[in-house]
Design an enzyme around this catalytic site. Structure first.
Site, PDB file in Angstrom:
ATOM      1  N   ASP A 111      87.226 -23.609   4.582  1.00  0.00           N
ATOM      2  CA  ASP A 111      87.129 -22.191   4.213  1.00  0.00           C
ATOM      3  C   ASP A 111      86.414 -21.936   2.884  1.00  0.00           C
ATOM      4  O   ASP A 111      86.775 -21.005   2.141  1.00  0.00           O
ATOM      5  CB  ASP A 111      88.514 -21.545   4.246  1.00  0.00           C
ATOM      6  CG  ASP A 111      88.941 -21.235   5.677  1.00  0.00           C
ATOM      7  OD1 ASP A 111      88.058 -20.886   6.486  1.00  0.00           O
ATOM      8  OD2 ASP A 111      90.135 -21.357   5.993  1.00  0.00           O
ATOM      9  N   ASP A 171      86.447 -19.016  13.352  1.00  0.00           N
ATOM     10  CA  ASP A 171      86.429 -18.388  12.021  1.00  0.00           C
ATOM     11  C   ASP A 171      85.324 -18.961  11.128  1.00  0.00           C
ATOM     12  O   ASP A 171      84.809 -18.289  10.238  1.00  0.00           O
ATOM     13  CB  ASP A 171      87.765 -18.589  11.274  1.00  0.00           C
ATOM     14  CG  ASP A 171      88.998 -18.469  12.134  1.00  0.00           C
ATOM     15  OD1 ASP A 171      88.916 -18.746  13.338  1.00  0.00           O
ATOM     16  OD2 ASP A 171      90.077 -18.140  11.600  1.00  0.00           O
ATOM     17  N   GLY A 229      89.630 -26.076  24.675  1.00  0.00           N
ATOM     18  CA  GLY A 229      89.906 -24.975  23.758  1.00  0.00           C
ATOM     19  C   GLY A 229      91.404 -24.781  23.594  1.00  0.00           C
ATOM     20  O   GLY A 229      92.169 -25.009  24.533  1.00  0.00           O
ATOM     21  N   THR A 231      94.493 -22.391  21.094  1.00  0.00           N
ATOM     22  CA  THR A 231      94.658 -21.378  20.051  1.00  0.00           C
ATOM     23  C   THR A 231      95.557 -21.901  18.953  1.00  0.00           C
ATOM     24  O   THR A 231      96.319 -22.851  19.156  1.00  0.00           O
ATOM     25  CB  THR A 231      95.235 -20.065  20.614  1.00  0.00           C
ATOM     26  OG1 THR A 231      94.963 -19.029  19.664  1.00  0.00           O
ATOM     27  CG2 THR A 231      96.739 -20.137  20.866  1.00  0.00           C
ATOM     28  N   ARG A 243      91.474 -11.245  15.927  1.00  0.00           N
ATOM     29  CA  ARG A 243      90.662 -11.546  14.739  1.00  0.00           C
ATOM     30  C   ARG A 243      89.632 -12.629  15.042  1.00  0.00           C
ATOM     31  O   ARG A 243      88.528 -12.604  14.503  1.00  0.00           O
ATOM     32  CB  ARG A 243      91.543 -11.902  13.548  1.00  0.00           C
ATOM     33  CG  ARG A 243      90.791 -11.853  12.246  1.00  0.00           C
ATOM     34  CD  ARG A 243      91.679 -11.701  11.037  1.00  0.00           C
ATOM     35  NE  ARG A 243      92.560 -12.814  10.777  1.00  0.00           N
ATOM     36  CZ  ARG A 243      93.874 -12.807  10.970  1.00  0.00           C
ATOM     37  NH1 ARG A 243      94.468 -11.724  11.435  1.00  0.00           N
ATOM     38  NH2 ARG A 243      94.612 -13.858  10.686  1.00  0.00           N
ATOM     39  N   TRP A 247      85.743 -12.526  14.303  1.00  0.00           N
ATOM     40  CA  TRP A 247      84.913 -13.553  13.651  1.00  0.00           C
ATOM     41  C   TRP A 247      83.735 -13.901  14.571  1.00  0.00           C
ATOM     42  O   TRP A 247      82.631 -14.208  14.104  1.00  0.00           O
ATOM     43  CB  TRP A 247      85.712 -14.820  13.337  1.00  0.00           C
ATOM     44  CG  TRP A 247      86.894 -14.704  12.398  1.00  0.00           C
ATOM     45  CD1 TRP A 247      88.111 -15.301  12.565  1.00  0.00           C
ATOM     46  CD2 TRP A 247      86.983 -14.019  11.131  1.00  0.00           C
ATOM     47  NE1 TRP A 247      88.952 -15.010  11.510  1.00  0.00           N
ATOM     48  CE2 TRP A 247      88.284 -14.224  10.608  1.00  0.00           C
ATOM     49  CE3 TRP A 247      86.091 -13.231  10.399  1.00  0.00           C
ATOM     50  CZ2 TRP A 247      88.713 -13.691   9.389  1.00  0.00           C
ATOM     51  CZ3 TRP A 247      86.522 -12.684   9.177  1.00  0.00           C
ATOM     52  CH2 TRP A 247      87.808 -12.919   8.695  1.00  0.00           C
ATOM     53  N   SER A 364     103.866 -17.355  14.372  1.00  0.00           N
ATOM     54  CA  SER A 364     104.796 -17.916  13.389  1.00  0.00           C
ATOM     55  C   SER A 364     105.543 -16.808  12.639  1.00  0.00           C
ATOM     56  O   SER A 364     106.352 -17.089  11.749  1.00  0.00           O
ATOM     57  CB  SER A 364     104.038 -18.785  12.379  1.00  0.00           C
ATOM     58  OG  SER A 364     103.189 -17.968  11.608  1.00  0.00           O
TER      59      SER A 364
HETATM   60  N1  GLY Z   1      90.665 -17.609   8.985  1.00  0.00           N
HETATM   61  C1  GLY Z   1      92.056 -17.507   9.125  1.00  0.00           C
HETATM   62  C2  GLY Z   1      92.502 -16.234   9.717  1.00  0.00           C
HETATM   63  O1  GLY Z   1      91.694 -15.410  10.139  1.00  0.00           O
HETATM   64  O2  GLY Z   1      93.717 -16.023   9.770  1.00  0.00           O
END
Ligand code: GLY
Length: 395
Positions: A111, A171, A229, A231, A243, A247, A364
């Site tokens: 990141d 992401d 793949g 998640t 999200r 991305w 979570s």
């Molecule tokens: N890149 C981590 C998130 O979108 O939670």
């Protein structure tokens, strides 16, 4: 078979909607008030990833992937208001990024773009600050070092020799602009090559035939062949985490901005249409796109903010004759209007952030129906893009 761009199922939902300058400026005033409150309550620290009861807690710039968004918010506040206090606070944070990369404090992951682009690259682009440039280049080097040639991707998390961690995540498409920028800045084309290979590998594996995206994708450690793949933050391996889909909208169009590559434009459109076909009545996605109105699930307002930025970047590059162009611009306006009218924190006195109703990680239970700092960042970027279409992007 090349990925098919899904048809827009209800184009009438994306009819013209004018967001007046007055409305945007009023939204900006509201945002600046909340940023001022955050400055006061953070007292030099960084806001946490997600709020608790709509209040961010102070944290250090040492862990996680999110510090850059706070500094980036300050850069948008500075550029939009011209007020020096935002610039001096943003600049005062740069040494914490330098220390972080030099002392390797929470940087053993991919990141680097989220951390170092809205903070240090922005600082350099806006002020010419040399420390910010050097620091961002160190972060780019760190990111490039996570490239796995067997498979042709940047490994998201974990030790590089751990076969159980051999995967990319969608992401990362927002991390690779740091590499495109570093290539331009240094003339070292390796950064560009790694970024573009990573983009193409992601395009090969992370999109399903219907243009929904996998959040993460594993490769075989020995052969580098694509495996499966899965998640991490979505509802299921085969659903599209909202999200992640965002991305997958904004990521490809940022690659397009650097590479002018038709494949990136194509994937941008495919993921956008998938998302637009699944927007609820108020245009703000639930946290996973399998959910709709009436399912009783929380939204992720940050997904909308990220998507708006991608759409507005897209319309800059699309042909005027492309019928999707007006749909995308109008979609951005509908989403933005909904955020401004229904999701901003203005009426929540104690809230020290901008956008309510985000979701960090529903499985979570982390940051569910709370503000999150990247939602705030992309909301500011979206306001900036709308108020100043000539904005020179930080990415
Ligand atoms: N890149 C981590 C998130 O979108 O939670």
């Amino acid at each position: 078979m090349p990925l098919k761009i899904p048809e827009i199922q209800s184009p009438e939902r994306f009819s013209e909607l004018t967001l007046t300058r007055e409305m945007l400026e009023d939204a900006l005033r509201g945002a600046l008030m909340k940023i001022d409150l955050a400055i006061e309550t953070m007292d030099g620290a960084f806001p946490s990833a997600a709020s608790k009861n709509n209040v961010y807690q102070p944290t250090e710039n040492t862990g996680s992937w999110i510090a850059g968004f706070w500094t980036g918010i300050l850069w948008h506040a500075y550029e939009l208001s011209g007020e020096e206090k935002y610039k001096s606070l943003a600049l005062s944070q740069i040494p914490s990024y330098t220390k972080r990369i030099n002392e390797r404090l929470g940087v053993d992951h991919h990141d680097m773009g989220f951390l170092y682009t809205p903070s240090c690259v922005a600082a350099y682009k806006i002020t010419g600050d040399e420390e910010a440039r050097r620091t961002a280049l160190l972060a780019a080097e760190n990111l490039a070092a996570r490239y796995q040639s067997r498979g042709g991707f940047i490994q998201a998390w974990g030790a590089l020799d751990d076969p159980t961690k051999y995967r990319l995540i969608v992401d990362c498409l927002l991390n690779i602009p740091l590499l495109y920028w570093a290539a331009e800045e240094t003339g070292n084309n390796t950064y560009d090559k790694i970024a573009f290979i990573h983009f193409n590998t992601t395009a090969d594996v992370a999109w399903r035939a219907d243009a929904g995206t996998y959040h993460t994708y594993y490769f075989d450690y020995e052969s580098g062949k694509p495996d499966y793949g899965a998640t991490k933050q979505g509802a299921s391996d085969d659903s599209s985490w909202a999200r992640g889909q965002s991305w997958g909208i904004t990521g490809p169009i940022l690659t397009y901005a650097y590479k002018k590559c038709e494949r990136a434009m194509h994937y941008f459109k495919a993921s956008t249409n998938y998302m637009l076909n699944r927007l609820p009545l108020d245009y703000i996605p639930y946290w996973d796109l399998i959910f709709g109105d009436g399912d009783g699930e929380p939204r992720d307002s940050s997904s909308a903010a990220i998507t708006i930025c991608g759409l507005l970047e897209g319309v800059k590059h699309m042909e005027e004759s492309d019928p999707l162009r007006a749909i995308y611009y109008n979609a951005a306006c509908h989403m933005m209007s909904s955020l401004i009218l229904g999701y901003t924190s203005r009426t929540v006195r104690e809230a020290n952030g901008l956008l309510l109703h985000g979701t960090y990680t529903r499985p979570s239970g982390n940051g569910v129906d709370e503000m999150n700092i990247w939602g705030d960042y992309f909301y500011m970027e979206a306001l900036h893009r709308m108020l100043d279409p000539e904005w020179k992007m930080y990415w």
